[in-house]
Design a protein around this motif. Sequence first.
Motif, short mmCIF file in Angstrom:
data_model
loop_
_atom_site.label_atom_id
_atom_site.label_comp_id
_atom_site.label_asym_id
_atom_site.label_seq_id
_atom_site.Cartn_x
_atom_site.Cartn_y
_atom_site.Cartn_z
N UNK A 67 0.76 -1.14 0.11
CA UNK A 67 -0.09 -0.05 0.10
C UNK A 67 1.14 1.29 0.04
N UNK A 68 0.48 2.19 -0.92
CA UNK A 68 1.17 3.53 -0.86
C UNK A 68 0.79 4.37 0.16
N UNK A 69 1.73 5.02 0.76
CA UNK A 69 1.76 5.72 2.14
C UNK A 69 1.54 7.40 2.00
N UNK A 70 1.03 8.14 2.71
CA UNK A 70 0.95 9.42 2.67
C UNK A 70 0.33 10.12 1.63
N UNK A 71 0.20 11.56 1.44
CA UNK A 71 -0.59 12.33 0.41
C UNK A 71 0.19 12.62 -0.69
N UNK A 72 -0.17 13.33 -1.39
CA UNK A 72 0.41 14.00 -2.63
C UNK A 72 1.55 14.95 -2.10
#
Lengths: 168, 79
Positions: free
Chosen positions: A9-14
């Motif tokens: 899963x990718x973490x954090x916002x843009x």
Amino acid sequence: MVLYVGGTQLSGGISHAQMWNMNTAFEGGAAPIASNWSATWNSDVGDVSSLGSNSVTESSGIFTFGATGIWDVRFTMQTSDNSGADLDCFAQIHRTLDNSSYTAMARSGCGLTVANQYLTTTAHCLLDITDTSNQKVRFHAAGLSSADCYGHNDYIHTYAIFIKLGDT
Amino acid sequence: MKNFNERPTHIEQALMRMHKGQWFTWTDPSNKIYANVRLTEKMGVDGELIDNPTTELPTEKEVNDTLKQLQDDWDSKNT
């Protein structure tokens, strides 16, 4: 929205995003489009063209990512044809892994058959950038022959958008 | 510059008809006047960056003459 790459899963916002506009039109192809890219334009009155410092830089049509990560890359090309010739035009994204040799990895086509018809096509890919020194992209406007690639400094017609979706 | 489907009015519309590809650029793309036209050093052709085969800028008269020709052609088709 939750994004996964390779089951992770990718973490954090843009954190990084960048838009580049091709500010000048030309007739015929350009492979790659090596000049007339701008990060700002006349109708930009404080809108966000970049999120994050030096998100993606450009030199001679080669785009360098400002950070490693999973990047959403889109190249949109607007074309028109004066002659009405039957042309297959392609917006292409080319990638290098060694800062030298490029290979095509995404393309989107449009068929021009009528004079003064505008068509827009977008090539799109997700890239896992692990080495910002060697992994870069550039864009081709291919198959235009007698067609125009439409660029403008007042409006956004032919452009590239880069969005870092998360960490690599 | 107006829509390309309308009557040509801008020198960029003439410049792009004088040679193929990205042979010209602007010192200030927000001020596209003849004095700001420059030759590009390199052009992208078949995946390579090659020296711009156009080595001399057209004169302002040549550009204006080309624009006038485009306008005459447009007028003959649309009026």
